[in-house]
Structure formats: structure tokens, C-alpha cells
Design a protein around this motif. Structure first.
Motif, PDB file in Angstrom:
ATOM      1  N   MET A   1      61.210  -7.496 -88.092  1.00  0.00           N
ATOM      2  CA  MET A   1      60.435  -6.627 -87.193  1.00  0.00           C
ATOM      3  C   MET A   1      60.700  -6.999 -85.732  1.00  0.00           C
ATOM      4  O   MET A   1      60.934  -6.157 -84.881  1.00  0.00           O
ATOM      5  CB  MET A   1      58.948  -6.769 -87.537  1.00  0.00           C
ATOM      6  CG  MET A   1      58.011  -6.084 -86.563  1.00  0.00           C
ATOM      7  SD  MET A   1      58.260  -4.291 -86.560  1.00  0.00           S
ATOM      8  CE  MET A   1      57.062  -3.805 -85.317  1.00  0.00           C
ATOM      9  N   TYR A 621      60.653   2.974 -87.375  1.00  0.00           N
ATOM     10  CA  TYR A 621      60.247   1.811 -88.168  1.00  0.00           C
ATOM     11  C   TYR A 621      58.735   1.688 -88.068  1.00  0.00           C
ATOM     12  O   TYR A 621      58.170   1.682 -86.968  1.00  0.00           O
ATOM     13  CB  TYR A 621      60.915   0.528 -87.668  1.00  0.00           C
ATOM     14  CG  TYR A 621      60.361  -0.712 -88.328  1.00  0.00           C
ATOM     15  CD1 TYR A 621      60.701  -1.024 -89.637  1.00  0.00           C
ATOM     16  CD2 TYR A 621      59.474  -1.548 -87.652  1.00  0.00           C
ATOM     17  CE1 TYR A 621      60.194  -2.155 -90.251  1.00  0.00           C
ATOM     18  CE2 TYR A 621      58.964  -2.686 -88.263  1.00  0.00           C
ATOM     19  CZ  TYR A 621      59.313  -2.984 -89.566  1.00  0.00           C
ATOM     20  OH  TYR A 621      58.803  -4.092 -90.182  1.00  0.00           O
ATOM     21  N   ASP A 623      55.300  -0.486 -89.654  1.00  0.00           N
ATOM     22  CA  ASP A 623      54.776  -1.628 -90.401  1.00  0.00           C
ATOM     23  C   ASP A 623      53.267  -1.445 -90.530  1.00  0.00           C
ATOM     24  O   ASP A 623      52.553  -1.409 -89.524  1.00  0.00           O
ATOM     25  CB  ASP A 623      55.113  -2.933 -89.671  1.00  0.00           C
ATOM     26  CG  ASP A 623      54.738  -4.171 -90.487  1.00  0.00           C
ATOM     27  OD1 ASP A 623      54.172  -4.002 -91.586  1.00  0.00           O
ATOM     28  OD2 ASP A 623      54.994  -5.290 -90.016  1.00  0.00           O
ATOM     29  N   LYS A 650      56.167  -1.126 -95.450  1.00  0.00           N
ATOM     30  CA  LYS A 650      57.177  -0.954 -94.401  1.00  0.00           C
ATOM     31  C   LYS A 650      57.932   0.344 -94.670  1.00  0.00           C
ATOM     32  O   LYS A 650      58.317   0.618 -95.810  1.00  0.00           O
ATOM     33  CB  LYS A 650      58.144  -2.135 -94.359  1.00  0.00           C
ATOM     34  CG  LYS A 650      57.472  -3.472 -94.046  1.00  0.00           C
ATOM     35  CD  LYS A 650      58.485  -4.593 -93.976  1.00  0.00           C
ATOM     36  CE  LYS A 650      57.808  -5.957 -93.820  1.00  0.00           C
ATOM     37  NZ  LYS A 650      57.025  -6.044 -92.583  1.00  0.00           N
TER      38      LYS A 650
END
Length: 816
Positions: A1, A621, A623, A650
Motif C-alpha cells: 500500500m 486501489y 483498502d 483490497k
């Protein structure tokens, strides 16, 4: 990350010689419109057209004195079209907007009087299905003909990146936890109530769908997957204006969607309203199969179950509002909303149990009935004051919302063993609920030195819920309280929030950065009974939610742009999901709340490329920690559904949208999502791990024919996907539609949705103890729709925008 974020930041810094990031440019075209005698033309309709393809970019109306100011958010070449009652249409020459020419003042536009006065001015232009903006994608509902005669839920399902599963849950770009707004105001609904509410909203009342994966700091931080804002149609023209839409839907059963909107504007007062009536009439044919195993893996039995659910519902939606333009700079408004929905559901179900040898062991026939009532009333008071032109601005909103629901249930089950013995049991339930929400909000914006703009605001909301579930076993005609299921749950919650936002446009680089802080104080109390003791919980937590938007133009005209966004968000538990008591869904299936449910937090990073506002590509992306989702547990052959936290989620995604106009009579819109979802969590059966890659694609083709005819076909495909315990099979649909402009004020539309009847939800449930389970749900998605839309009244004049209301994000968390 960390490596991914550092890579994105490095890319952003490479594009930042001018400085940080933000929205598109902030330009302006200003001027005046007058007649041949020099008198100002008030209320003239001005269209800003893109020179390359004559697609309208923005509409404005001339103010008192004939002046106009058109804001521009992108560079390029444009021209103006001007229309007014009794005047000859006017078209300007080319207007070039670039980084050195952002403030353009035009010479006075002179309009000649028409030899023959027109009865009305009708501006017709092509509206793109999708519009790309720095912080959102805008879907124009009317651009898709097959949306006519449908509902808001069906419109959402046809929007790019939006999917709806077998339980009616909405996901966005592969992520659940999206917050649904209507006119910048949370719906205050979730679960089945949100689904049914959206089904009661005719598409004819909708204008646009705004899709925001990373909403700005001024929005509530709720929604780990972002916000979907449904904008309804509004008319604020002088005189009296009326619009009507009649829709008929024919599938296996007949349904209807109808709406009417009006406004009356005179001097400083504008009164407006909407009324809609829907009658939904459908079915849900569900097959469920469960196979049971011993520890060693040998079969121990099975269950097959078919449920045919008939649903009918009458829905009434009403809105009435008034705006008082007390001065050129001040507007005061009041808005009332009311919803009544009366759903009926009849579930005839047959289940067959099989023994270890695969032979029938026993069967059960269920006849379940539910009759409900849902009422929602709300009032909003709003105030807007602009201290001076292009200067500070203050808006304020006060909101009160009340929800009242009542659901009467009857579960009648007849069990028969292979020996021939028969047993009958009946369970009756009554589930009343009352929810009251109070909200106060204020926002202030202030231009600063050096081209910076400051936005800030505060908000407080308070929610009080009272939910009861009264269950009775009917024994020999007598009702005996079932204390295992009967419960009374009280919940109170206060949320206080504040935010600050800064933005500025440089030569090629724009920046917008914001920070929001929210404090939540919640208190739940489960009242006990003779079998269950009292229980209570208190929670208090504070979160910081930063947002960042960067936009960089790779060339002076802005044909090539790159952008990066970051946002952190929260998803609080639905109120009723915290209630720990059991609620039956059928003989073998029960719902249980979870008082230990935690809020979910997500971080979202996006990097994108935009070409001429026609093609955009974005990589994402996300999370998510402690994501809340439905979980399934099998105990002693019974199926228990409860909300639970998935420890780690994720998501890696690639999204592309494109629009093309190969010819003046043909246009094409394409959209696609490719995403990979990885999840890991402690679970009932040990550890839950899921890993899947999925694709969703959508296309629309439109053919503009002669004599007011338009032909359109659109389709959507979703590949197989796995999310937590659920694996969903691939599905898709193909729609075809045609519209005919009967007159400038009347349009007829005919469409056939899901022609191939392939929009079927089916799949499997994983991670069950010694059990395999699968399901198939068939709904009436294949349907023929006929819609007639009419409009009466005067030409567009002096349109002014109504303030958004300010009720908070709590709306998305009412679940009954």
C-alpha cells in the motif's frame, strides 16, 4: 500500500511544476443580449456549444438587464446559440478558451425580432449519456431511451460500474458500502427499504445520476465505496408550467409508473411540486439447494427448496416547495416531502429433505404472507446568501425526517414425514418501527488572495430509533408470545462534523485539498423479557477524513489531462443491524443482528487519464478495514444470516469510459470495469479467504432517424465474481428502445428490456460448515414498457437553482 501511494505521489509531483492539484479551469464568458432597439432581452436561453461536435456544454439564461455569465470548466473552442420568444435565433462565431484567455467579455448580442412571433422556443440538442468531471461521472437519465417507464433502481442498474445483487444490495465498481443520495441529501434508507423506495420512484422524475468514488470533503464521510447522488427534475420558470408522464410496464404481470411536476413563478416567489404514483406487480422465483456432509466428507442429507414470491406494492411520492427570492443575493426556501408505500408479499414455498441415501425424508409446505406500511415525511428549511458578486457565500439547512413502518407477518408451515404424519405450526409477527432524525448544517465559501478559494462548514445530526418485533406462536387458536424472537430495541446516535476545503487553479495544474472531522456517539438498549435479559452498549469515536484532487493538463488546450485523487471514508453500521435478536425469514432461514458490529474504514487512491472529455481511463486501489457485509452460518441444518466484519478487503480496479460520434445520426457510448477483489478474515469455519477477478462492460448505440424517430440499443454484461462468501454467476441483458417526438411538447417511447431474459442472479455460498449451498433467483426483468411524456407551459425564463437540503448521512442507515 505504501509503495503504491508513493508511486502515485511521485507521478503527481512530476506533473506539478506549477504546484498542486484540483478541479478543471475556472473561466467565464460574459456579455449582454439586446434587441434591435437596444432594449435588454431578459430570459433568453443561451447554449454554449463545443465547436468540434456541436455538443452542448452548458445552458444559461440572461438576467435582468440582459446580462449573462457562463462558467467554463475546460479549455477549447466553442460558440454560442441564443434563443428567445419572438426573436430570430442567434449563433456566434468561434470563441477560443485557453490558459491565457479565461475571462472573455463579448460584444453585445443583438437579436432581431421575428417576422412571425413564435408560440414557444424549444431548444433541442443531443445530450451525452456520460459526462466526466474531476470528482464525479454524470449520467444523463433521459439520454438512455430504455430508461423510460422504469424505476430509479433500474436506472441505477444501467449506470456504468453499478451492480445490484440477488438481495437488492448496490455495489459500485466492485465495492459494496455505497451511500445513496437524492438531490444531495442522503436517503435515510438501507436494505430492503432502500430497494423498495427506489422501485417506487419513476424514472420520469429523474434528471441525472452522479457517481462519486472519492466525494469532496463537504460531503459526509459515510460510504466506503463512495456516493451515488440521484438528481430529480426541477423546473423554476416564470408563469405556470406542468409536466406529465404516463408509463405502462408489461411483463408476466402489469405495472405502471406515473408522475406529474409543476411550478408557478411570479415576481419573487416560486412554488413547485412533484407527485408520483407507482404500482409494482412482480414475482421472484427462487431455487435453493443445500447438501450436508459428515466430518469425513460423506453425504449426510440434502434440502431443496422452491419459493414463488408474488409482490404487489402501491407507492405515492409527493414533494411541495417554495422559494422566496427576497433579494438578488438572498434566497429562502422550504421543502416538504412525503412517501407512502403499501407492499404486499405472498410466498408459497415447498421444501424437500433427503436422507443420507438420497431418498425423500420429509417435506414442508409454507404459505407466508407479509403486509406492510411505510411512511416517510420530511421538512427542510434552507437559506442562501451571497454577500457580493463572486464573493463570500453562506448556505444553511435545517432538516427533520420521520419514518414509520409496520409489517404484519404470517408464517404457516405444514410438515409431512414419509410415514404420513403431518404437523402444522403458525407464527405471527408484528414489527412496528419509528425513526426520527434531526439535522442542522451550514456551509461558507470565501475567495482568498492569490486565486485560492476556501470552503468550510459544520453539521450536527441526531437520530432516535424505536424498533419492536412482536412474535406469537399460534397453538390451538391461542397466541402465545415467542420470547426468543420478541424484542424491543432503542438506539440513539449523535454525529458532529466540520470540514475545511481549499482549491486553486494554476496554469496547467489545479489542486483541491480537504479535511473532514466527524465524532460519533451511539447508545443502544435492548429491552429484555421473561427469557432474555436487558443489554446495552455505548460507543464514542472520532475520525479524520482527508481528500485530495490533482488535475494536470499535458497541453495548453487541455485535450490531454491526468488526474489523481485520494480519499478516506467510513461506513457506520445500519441501526437495526445492531439489534441482536432473531427474525425469521422462512422455516429454515433466520436473520440475526450483531451488536458487536464495527464501523468500516476505507482508503481510496485513483490515477486517471482524460482525452478531450470523451475518453477516460482510471486505475484504482482501495483498502477497506472491517468491511461490513452479510455472512451466513449453518447450524443444525438451519440457515442464519447476520452482518459481520470482514477484516481485510483490497480492491484493484481498471475503469474506462468512452463516447464517439462517427456520424451526425449515430453515437456510441462504451464503459468497462475490470477489478480484482482480495479478502481475508476470521470466520465461523476458521479463516475466510477469497480472491477473484471480474469484469463488467456496458455499451449503448443510438441512431437518430428522420421525422423525430430515434432508435437505441444498449446492453450490459457482468462476469462471474466472488465477494466474501458469495460466488455469483455471470449475467447480462440486452435492451432495445425507440422514441418518437410527436410534437415539441410530447414524446412517445417504447422499449423492451432484457430481451433474452439473461439478467438472472444465481450462484453459490461458500465457507459453510459441512454444507454446500447454491441458489437461483428469477425476476421479471424482461418487460415491454410504453411511456408518454408531455409538457405544458411557457418558455424557459429566469431559471434559478434551488438550494440543496442538508440532512446527514444517517439516511443510508435506516434498515427495516
Amino acid at each position: 500500500m505504501k509503495l503504491l501511494i508513493m508511486a502515485f505521489l511521485a507521478i503527481g509531483l512530476c506533473f506539478a511544476p506549477d504546484f498542486l492539484f484540483a478541479q478543471t479551469i475556472s473561466g467565464k464568458i460574459s456579455g449582454k443580449v439586446a434587441d434591435e432597439n437596444g432594449r435588454p432581452v431578459e430570459g433568453a436561453a443561451i447554449s454554449l456549444m463545443r465547436l468540434s461536435d456541436s455538443i452542448p456544454v452548458k445552458y444559461e439564461l440572461t438576467l435582468a438587464g440582459g446580462s449573462f455569465n457562463i462558467g467554463i470548466s475546460s479549455t477549447g473552442s466553442f460558440y454560442l446559440k441564443v434563443a428567445s420568444v419572438g426573436k430570430m435565433p442567434f449563433q456566434s462565431g468561434q470563441i477560443a478558451v485557453d490558459a491565457q484567455h479565461l475571462l472573455i467579455s463579448l460584444n453585445p448580442i443583438i437579436m432581431q425580432t421575428s417576422v412571425k412571433s413564435l408560440q414557444e422556443v424549444v431548444i433541442t440538442s443531443k445530450k451525452a449519456f456520460l459526462e466526466q468531471k474531476i470528482d464525479r461521472t454524470v449520467v444523463n437519465v433521459d439520454a438512455l431511451i430504455s430508461n423510460a417507464g422504469t424505476t430509479a433502481l433500474e436506472v441505477l442498474e444501467k449506470s456504468p460500474g453499478v451492480n445490484i445483487d440477488q438481495a437488492g444490495q448496490i455495489s459500485f465498481h466492485g465495492k459494496s458500502g455505497v451511500a445513496i443520495y437524492i438531490d444531495d441529501k442522503p436517503t435515510y434508507l438501507s436494505g430492503s427499504d432502500l430497494e423498495n423506495y427506489l422501485r417506487s420512484m419513476p424514472s420520469s422524475t429523474l434528471s441525472q445520476i452522479e457517481l462519486m468514488t472519492n466525494p469532496p470533503a463537504k460531503y459526509d464521510a459515510a460510504g466506503t465505496a463512495g456516493i451515488i447522488n440521484i438528481k430529480t427534475k426541477k423546473t423554476k420558470v416564470k408563469g405556470f408550467n406542468l409536466g406529465m408522464s404516463f408509463g405502462l410496464r408489461q411483463s408476466r404481470y402489469t405495472a405502471t409508473n406515473n408522475s406529474m411536476d409543476f411550478n408557478y413563478r411570479k415576481d419573487k416567489i416560486n412554488v413547485f411540486g412533484t407527485f408520483a404514483y407507482t404500482f409494482s406487480n412482480g414475482f421472484n422465483d427462487i431455487d435453493i439447494n443445500r447438501s450436508y456432509f459428515y466430518n469425513a466428507g460423506q453425504p449426510s442429507g440434502a434440502l431443496t427448496q422452491n419459493s414463488y414470491i408474488r409482490t404487489k406494492s402501491s407507492g405515492y411520492n409527493a414533494k411541495l416547495g417554495m422559494d422566496l427570492y427576497s433579494s438578488e443575493n438572498t434566497t429562502i426556501g422550504v421543502l416538504f416531502n412525503g412517501i407512502i408505500r403499501l407492499p404486499d408479499q405472498f410466498n408459497n414455498s415447498k421444501g424437500q429433505l433427503f436422507n443420507v441415501a438420497g431418498q425423500p425424508d420429509s417435506s414442508i409446505i409454507s404459505k407466508n404472507k407479509e403486509q406492510g406500511k411505510f411512511k416517510n415525511s420530511s421538512v427542510n428549511l434552507n437559506y442562501k446568501h451571497t454577500f457580493k458578486k463572486d464573493g463570500p457565500e453562506l448556505t444553511a439547512n435545517l432538516d427533520y425526517l420521520a419514518f414509520a413502518t409496520d409489517n404484519n407477518q404470517t408464517f404457516l408451515n405444514q410438515s409431512q414425514a414419509t410415514t404420513g404424519s403431518v404437523s402444522v405450526d403458525q407464527l405471527n409477527g408484528n414489527l412496528p418501527a419509528d425513526i426520527h432524525i434531526y439535522s442542522a448544517k451550514a456551509d461558507y465559501s470565501q475567495p482568498l488572495a492569490g486565486g485560492w478559494k476556501l470552503e468550510s462548514g459544520v453539521k450536527s445530526s441526531y437520530t432516535n430509533t424505536n424498533n419492536q418485533a412482536n412474535y406469537f406462536n399460534i397453538v390451538n387458536g391461542s397466541a402465545i408470545t415467542d420470547n426468543d424472537k420478541t424484542n424491543h430495541f432503542l438506539y440513539k446516535e449523535a454525529i458532529n462534523a466540520g470540514y475545511v476545503n481549499l482549491n486553486k487553479d494554476f496554469k496547467r495544474l489545479s489542486i483541491q485539498a480537504g479535511l473532514r472531522i466527524e465524532n460519533t456517539d451511539s447508545r443502544g438498549h435492548q429491552l429484555g423479557n421473561t427469557q432474555k435479559p436487558d443489554s446495552a452498549f455505548n460507543r464514542n469515536y472520532t475520525g479524520l477524513f482527508p481528500t485530495l484532487y490533482l488535475l494536470y493538463k499535458l497541453d495548453t488546450l487541455g485535450d490531454h489531462q491526468v488526474k489523481m485523487t485520494y480519499g478516506r471514508r467510513i461506513e457506520r453500521p445500519y441501526y437495526q443491524d445492531l439489534n441482536p435478536f432473531i427474525s425469521p425469514l422462512d422455516k429454515y432461514t433466520f436473520y440475526i443482528g450483531n451488536p458487536y458490529l464495527l464501523p468500516s474504514y476505507s482508503g481510496n487512491v485513483e490515477l486517471g487519464y482524460i482525452y478531450k472529455d470523451r475518453i477516460s481511463v482510471t486505475i484504482t486501489y482501495t483498502d477497506i478495514r472491517d468491511r461490513s457485509t452479510e455472512t451466513i452460518e449453518i447450524r443444525n441444518g438451519y440457515y442464519y444470516s447476520r452482518p459481520g466484519n470482514i477484516g481485510s478487503t483490497k480492491l484493484y480496479a481498471l475503469n474506462a469510459d468512452a463516447s464517439f460520434d462517427p456520424a451526425s445520426w449515430f453515437s456510441l457510448e462504451l464503459s468497462g470495469d475490470l477489478w480484482q477483489l482480495r479478502q481475508s478474515s476470521d470466520f465461523y469455519t476458521g479463516t475466510l479467504k477469497s480472491h477473484s477477478t471480474s469484469f463488467s462492460g456496458q455499451a449503448m448505440l443510438q441512431f437518430k432517424l428522420n421525422k423525430g424517430w430515434t432508435l437505441q440499443t444498449d446492453g450490459k454484461y457482468q462476469s462471474k465474481q466472488t465477494d466474501a462468501q458469495f460466488t455469483l454467476a455471470a449475467k447480462g441483458r440486452l435492451n432495445i428502445a425507440v422514441s418518437k417526438t410527436l410534437s415539441p411538447r410530447a414524446t412517445l417511447k417504447l422499449s423492451v428490456n432484457d430481451i433474452l431474459n439473461t439478467n438472472i442472479n444465481q450462484g453459490a455460498i461458500n465457507n459453510l460448515y459441512q454444507t454446500n449451498a447454491s441458489f437461483r433467483t428469477l425476476k421479471d426483468s424482461r418487460a415491454v414498457l410504453l411511456t408518454l411524456s408531455m409538457r405544458f407551459g411557457k418558455a424557459v425564463k429566469d431559471q434559478r437553482k434551488h438550494n440543496q437540503t442538508g440532512a446527514g448521512e444517517e439516511s443510508d442507515r435506516v434498515k427495516n
